[in-house]
Motif scaffolding. Structure first.
Motif, PDB file in Angstrom:
ATOM      1  N   ARG A 255       0.829  -1.211   0.000  1.00  0.00           N
ATOM      2  CA  ARG A 255       0.000   0.000   0.000  1.00  0.00           C
ATOM      3  C   ARG A 255       0.862   1.259   0.000  1.00  0.00           C
ATOM      4  O   ARG A 255       0.533   2.262  -0.640  1.00  0.00           O
ATOM      5  N   ARG A 256       1.972   1.216   0.707  1.00  0.00           N
ATOM      6  CA  ARG A 256       2.868   2.377   0.704  1.00  0.00           C
ATOM      7  C   ARG A 256       3.413   2.665  -0.695  1.00  0.00           C
ATOM      8  O   ARG A 256       3.450   3.816  -1.143  1.00  0.00           O
ATOM      9  N   ILE A 257       3.840   1.614  -1.378  1.00  0.00           N
ATOM     10  CA  ILE A 257       4.376   1.807  -2.731  1.00  0.00           C
ATOM     11  C   ILE A 257       3.302   2.341  -3.668  1.00  0.00           C
ATOM     12  O   ILE A 257       3.539   3.257  -4.469  1.00  0.00           O
ATOM     13  N   THR A 258       2.108   1.787  -3.583  1.00  0.00           N
ATOM     14  CA  THR A 258       1.017   2.229  -4.469  1.00  0.00           C
ATOM     15  C   THR A 258       0.654   3.677  -4.202  1.00  0.00           C
ATOM     16  O   THR A 258       0.459   4.464  -5.141  1.00  0.00           O
ATOM     17  N   GLU A 259       0.553   4.056  -2.938  1.00  0.00           N
ATOM     18  CA  GLU A 259       0.214   5.441  -2.610  1.00  0.00           C
ATOM     19  C   GLU A 259       1.312   6.408  -3.023  1.00  0.00           C
ATOM     20  O   GLU A 259       1.033   7.580  -3.289  1.00  0.00           O
ATOM     21  N   MET A 260       2.544   5.951  -3.078  1.00  0.00           N
ATOM     22  CA  MET A 260       3.640   6.828  -3.471  1.00  0.00           C
ATOM     23  C   MET A 260       3.698   7.043  -4.986  1.00  0.00           C
ATOM     24  O   MET A 260       3.979   8.150  -5.475  1.00  0.00           O
ATOM     25  N   LEU A 261       3.400   6.011  -5.778  1.00  0.00           N
ATOM     26  CA  LEU A 261       3.565   6.097  -7.226  1.00  0.00           C
ATOM     27  C   LEU A 261       2.296   6.501  -7.966  1.00  0.00           C
ATOM     28  O   LEU A 261       2.376   6.964  -9.104  1.00  0.00           O
ATOM     29  N   GLU A 262       1.124   6.290  -7.391  1.00  0.00           N
ATOM     30  CA  GLU A 262      -0.111   6.622  -8.102  1.00  0.00           C
ATOM     31  C   GLU A 262      -0.225   8.102  -8.458  1.00  0.00           C
ATOM     32  O   GLU A 262      -0.697   8.438  -9.543  1.00  0.00           O
ATOM     33  N   PRO A 263       0.188   9.039  -7.585  1.00  0.00           N
ATOM     34  CA  PRO A 263       0.122  10.451  -8.025  1.00  0.00           C
ATOM     35  C   PRO A 263       1.026  10.758  -9.218  1.00  0.00           C
ATOM     36  O   PRO A 263       0.800  11.752  -9.915  1.00  0.00           O
ATOM     37  N   LEU A 264       2.032   9.933  -9.482  1.00  0.00           N
ATOM     38  CA  LEU A 264       2.953  10.193 -10.592  1.00  0.00           C
ATOM     39  C   LEU A 264       2.492   9.557 -11.892  1.00  0.00           C
ATOM     40  O   LEU A 264       2.611  10.173 -12.965  1.00  0.00           O
ATOM     41  N   VAL A 265       1.962   8.337 -11.826  1.00  0.00           N
ATOM     42  CA  VAL A 265       1.599   7.612 -13.052  1.00  0.00           C
ATOM     43  C   VAL A 265       0.099   7.462 -13.223  1.00  0.00           C
ATOM     44  O   VAL A 265      -0.351   6.992 -14.262  1.00  0.00           O
ATOM     45  N   GLY A 266      -0.689   7.841 -12.235  1.00  0.00           N
ATOM     46  CA  GLY A 266      -2.132   7.735 -12.367  1.00  0.00           C
ATOM     47  C   GLY A 266      -2.667   6.486 -11.680  1.00  0.00           C
ATOM     48  O   GLY A 266      -1.954   5.517 -11.413  1.00  0.00           O
ATOM     49  N   SER A 384      11.700  -8.048  -0.490  1.00  0.00           N
ATOM     50  CA  SER A 384      11.797  -8.086  -1.943  1.00  0.00           C
ATOM     51  C   SER A 384      10.554  -7.413  -2.514  1.00  0.00           C
ATOM     52  O   SER A 384       9.431  -7.827  -2.196  1.00  0.00           O
ATOM     53  N   ALA A 385      10.760  -6.381  -3.327  1.00  0.00           N
ATOM     54  CA  ALA A 385       9.651  -5.609  -3.898  1.00  0.00           C
ATOM     55  C   ALA A 385       9.719  -5.677  -5.410  1.00  0.00           C
ATOM     56  O   ALA A 385      10.785  -5.461  -6.009  1.00  0.00           O
ATOM     57  N   ALA A 386       8.587  -5.991  -6.038  1.00  0.00           N
ATOM     58  CA  ALA A 386       8.460  -6.027  -7.495  1.00  0.00           C
ATOM     59  C   ALA A 386       7.350  -5.062  -7.897  1.00  0.00           C
ATOM     60  O   ALA A 386       6.211  -5.187  -7.422  1.00  0.00           O
ATOM     61  N   VAL A 387       7.688  -4.101  -8.758  1.00  0.00           N
ATOM     62  CA  VAL A 387       6.757  -3.044  -9.156  1.00  0.00           C
ATOM     63  C   VAL A 387       6.693  -3.001 -10.672  1.00  0.00           C
ATOM     64  O   VAL A 387       7.737  -3.027 -11.345  1.00  0.00           O
ATOM     65  N   VAL A 388       5.469  -2.958 -11.204  1.00  0.00           N
ATOM     66  CA  VAL A 388       5.238  -2.838 -12.644  1.00  0.00           C
ATOM     67  C   VAL A 388       4.452  -1.551 -12.876  1.00  0.00           C
ATOM     68  O   VAL A 388       3.392  -1.348 -12.273  1.00  0.00           O
ATOM     69  N   GLN A 413      14.357   7.375 -10.807  1.00  0.00           N
ATOM     70  CA  GLN A 413      13.834   8.160  -9.681  1.00  0.00           C
ATOM     71  C   GLN A 413      12.717   7.414  -8.962  1.00  0.00           C
ATOM     72  O   GLN A 413      12.653   7.418  -7.727  1.00  0.00           O
ATOM     73  N   MET A 414      11.840   6.773  -9.715  1.00  0.00           N
ATOM     74  CA  MET A 414      10.780   5.991  -9.086  1.00  0.00           C
ATOM     75  C   MET A 414      11.356   4.819  -8.299  1.00  0.00           C
ATOM     76  O   MET A 414      10.853   4.471  -7.214  1.00  0.00           O
ATOM     77  N   THR A 415      12.410   4.209  -8.817  1.00  0.00           N
ATOM     78  CA  THR A 415      13.053   3.114  -8.090  1.00  0.00           C
ATOM     79  C   THR A 415      13.618   3.598  -6.769  1.00  0.00           C
ATOM     80  O   THR A 415      13.511   2.921  -5.733  1.00  0.00           O
ATOM     81  N   VAL A 434      11.902  -2.476 -10.427  1.00  0.00           N
ATOM     82  CA  VAL A 434      10.842  -1.648 -11.015  1.00  0.00           C
ATOM     83  C   VAL A 434      10.913  -1.821 -12.525  1.00  0.00           C
ATOM     84  O   VAL A 434      11.951  -1.576 -13.132  1.00  0.00           O
ATOM     85  N   VAL A 435       9.814  -2.249 -13.120  1.00  0.00           N
ATOM     86  CA  VAL A 435       9.741  -2.533 -14.549  1.00  0.00           C
ATOM     87  C   VAL A 435       8.646  -1.671 -15.160  1.00  0.00           C
ATOM     88  O   VAL A 435       7.571  -1.495 -14.579  1.00  0.00           O
ATOM     89  N   ASN A 436       8.938  -1.138 -16.352  1.00  0.00           N
ATOM     90  CA  ASN A 436       7.961  -0.360 -17.112  1.00  0.00           C
ATOM     91  C   ASN A 436       7.489  -1.192 -18.299  1.00  0.00           C
ATOM     92  O   ASN A 436       8.289  -1.590 -19.155  1.00  0.00           O
ATOM     93  N   ALA A 437       6.192  -1.492 -18.333  1.00  0.00           N
ATOM     94  CA  ALA A 437       5.621  -2.312 -19.403  1.00  0.00           C
ATOM     95  C   ALA A 437       4.195  -1.858 -19.658  1.00  0.00           C
ATOM     96  O   ALA A 437       3.550  -1.234 -18.809  1.00  0.00           O
ATOM     97  N   ALA A 438       3.714  -2.174 -20.854  1.00  0.00           N
ATOM     98  CA  ALA A 438       2.344  -1.812 -21.234  1.00  0.00           C
ATOM     99  C   ALA A 438       1.369  -2.830 -20.658  1.00  0.00           C
ATOM    100  O   ALA A 438       1.566  -4.033 -20.797  1.00  0.00           O
TER     101      ALA A 438
END
Length: 563
Positions: A255-266, A384-388, A413-415, A434-438
């Motif tokens: 939840r911490r990771i999601t709350e941190m990145l959602e304002p940046l990527v939507g 261990s954290a995995a973020v897409v 920066q997101m990492t 941290v991986v960027n994928a469609a």
């Protein structure tokens, strides 16, 4: 002039009679039957619409009643002249909404419904001659009923049943048996009980029975699953708690990771999973260290004991016996630069023998350090954290959506943000990826996302509420237009036709110069035409027998075939 007066005298009574009664009298049997059926159908529809519109709203009076209580309640409602009906397959009794509370109070004053669960009110009906066994059994039933009522008051419990095993107590303490209990629960659909609630039920039952151990209470649901933990399942319960702790910890970091990145990527553009390795081992170490006093370090003297013991032998006379030898020894003198004369040296320089003993005991403090270390359980060993992260989506002027990957600098920066969010520790062996994928997300079509108006629940409820009134109105219009209106038209049409159509031919036949608009004037000829001859015969018949002509006209009006 006389013929016109005769025609007017013959038609005058028809104008004075009622138009509806005259038209109804001229109708045949089939037309009268259709009119009667239509009128009765309209009356029935009007009465049904009136009574259905005044039908009261029904509310549930009691639900889930036993057969005995349900029969008693229904019988009492019949005596009270309160309308009722059954619902949900006979599981509920419904009454008008404005009589629910009044009916409940009146039934409660009569002790209804009694309910299948009875408590200590059983003790109020003790009959004469009851044995001790019956009294004990009645008390046990009352206690079971009270416990059942208490457990059924929980929001998640639909019904409960309790069995108490209360052994007989005797005078031998060693032979006494402890009581036990079994609880059968039926939960509401979709409801569950957590471990705290089950433990509360166990302690409620154990505290209500004297000398009952909570371990002797078993709680089972309607599916036969044991909800209470057996006595030998402490380790299993501890493992369950550890698993729950790990899951809560992982959900917290996710939840911490999601709350941190959602304002940046939507929103819905980031997915994260965290795996935590937790050490639940409890380590306790005790060490005792002694530090010796060595070197130039100061030492602390705890105790010191010195013992000195010395003795000298008495001087014996020496030399020639006489006055000179009996003199005391002279005082010894010490030279300035020489050594002192030893004790016991006489004036004649003779040394006297003696003994001396000295003991000295010194106790020093020794440093002692006692260290007790207890390491807390539940320490994080590794994270261990995995973020897409989804590609960026942009819309051009034509409305076409295109997705582009996130630049590497921003992804780095997101990492770094993710590492700081979870408290990354390199020495601990943590890892962040941290991986960027469609994202392959199937977007619902507009038809599926927004159903048709007739499929929407609000519109369906509105249609159900309007179905009965609209159906009644449609039925009434069908009966009115199909049965009543044609009959009324048949009744009214002859009156209007008699007022306009029959009088004109009669006047035309009676007048010597008939007016026939719309017909061309006949050519000048001395020979009579067939039409002229028929018209002359009609005039002659009207003059000779006006009653027959009137009957013929009446037949025309009624639509009857000429005789």
């Amino acid at each position: 002039m006389s013929t016109t007066a005769v025609a007017e005298l013959d038609l005058q009574p028809a104008n004075n009679r009622s138009a509806f009664g005259e038209g109804f009298a001229r109708m045949d049997a089939s037309q009268k039957l259709k009119l009667g059926i239509g009128a009765m159908a309209l009356l029935a529809l009007a009465l049904a619409f009136f009574f259905m519109g005044r039908q009261p709203e029904w509310r549930v009076l009691y639900a889930n009643l036993g057969d005995k209580d349900g029969g008693a309640v229904v019988a009492q409602l019949s005596q009270m002249n309160v309308p009722y009906k059954h619902a949900e397959g006979g599981q509920a009794i419904m009454v008008p909404a404005d009589k629910v509370h009044d009916t409940r109070l009146r039934l409660a004053s009569q002790g209804l419904p009694k309910g299948s669960v009875t408590g200590f009110e059983l003790m109020e009906s003790n009959r004469f001659g009851m044995t001790q066994f019956q009294e004990r059994l009645t008390f046990q039933r009352g206690l079971e009923g009270e416990l059942t009522r208490s457990i059924q008051s929980l929001s998640s419990v639909q019904s409960a049943r309790i069995h108490l095993a209360l052994p007989n107590q005797n005078g031998f303490f060693r032979e006494q048996q402890k009581p036990s209990a079994s609880v059968l629960l039926t939960l509401h659909p979709g409801r569950t009980l957590d471990r705290a609630q089950v433990a509360g039920i166990v302690h409620l039952v154990a505290a209500s029975v004297p000398e009952m151990n909570p371990k002797a209470v078993s709680v089972v649901d309607d599916a036969g699953n044991l909800l209470s933990s057996p006595p030998d399942a402490q380790a299993q319960g501890a493992d369950t708690q550890k698993l729950q702790y790990v899951q809560q910890l992982e959900q917290l970091y996710t939840r911490r990771i999601t709350e941190m990145l959602e304002p940046l990527v939507g929103r819905n553009n980031v997915k994260a999973q965290v795996s935590a390795e937790v050490d639940f081992s409890m380590v306790e170490s005790t060490s005792e260290l002694h530090k010796p006093n060595q070197g130039a370090e100061p030492s602390a003297v705890r105790s010191q004991q010195t013992v000195e013991d010395g003795s000298a032998a008495a001087a014996r006379p020496s030399g020639v016996p006489g006055a000179v030898s009996n003199q005391p020894p002279a005082t010894g003198t010490s030279p300035i630069n020489g050594a002192a004369a030893p004790t016991g040296v006489t004036g004649q320089g003779t040394a006297q023998p003696g003994s001396m003993r000295r003991e000295s005991v010194v106790n020093y403090e020794v440093d002692k350090t006692v260290k007790v270390v207890r390491e807390a359980s539940g320490q994080i060993k590794r994270l261990s954290a995995a973020v897409v992260i989804n590609h960026r989506t942009s819309t051009d002027k034509a409305g076409k959506e295109t997705s582009t990957p996130i630049p590497a600098a921003q992804l780095e920066q997101m990492t770094a943000l993710v590492r700081e969010t979870i408290g990354f520790n390199k020495d601990r062996g943590d890892s962040v990826n941290v991986v960027n994928a469609a994202f392959n997300v199937e977007r619902p079509s507009s038809e599926v996302s927004e159903p048709a108006w007739w499929q929407q629940s609000d519109n369906q409820d509105l249609l159900r509420s309007l179905a009965w009134p609209l159906g009644m109105v449609g039925m009434g219009l069908l009966v009115l237009m199909g049965l009543v209106r044609p009959s009324l038209k048949l009744i009214k049409t002859p009156v209007a036709a008699r007022a306009n159509t029959p009088l004109q031919p009669l006047n035309a036949m009676l007048n010597e110069a008939p007016e026939r608009p719309g017909l061309p004037m006949p050519g000048a000829s001395n020979e009579p035409t067939p039409e002229t001859l028929r018209l002359a015969d009609a005039k002659r018949l009207a003059l000779e027998n006006p009653a027959a002509v009137a009957n013929i006209v009446k037949g025309w009006v009624n639509g009857e075939a000429p005789a």
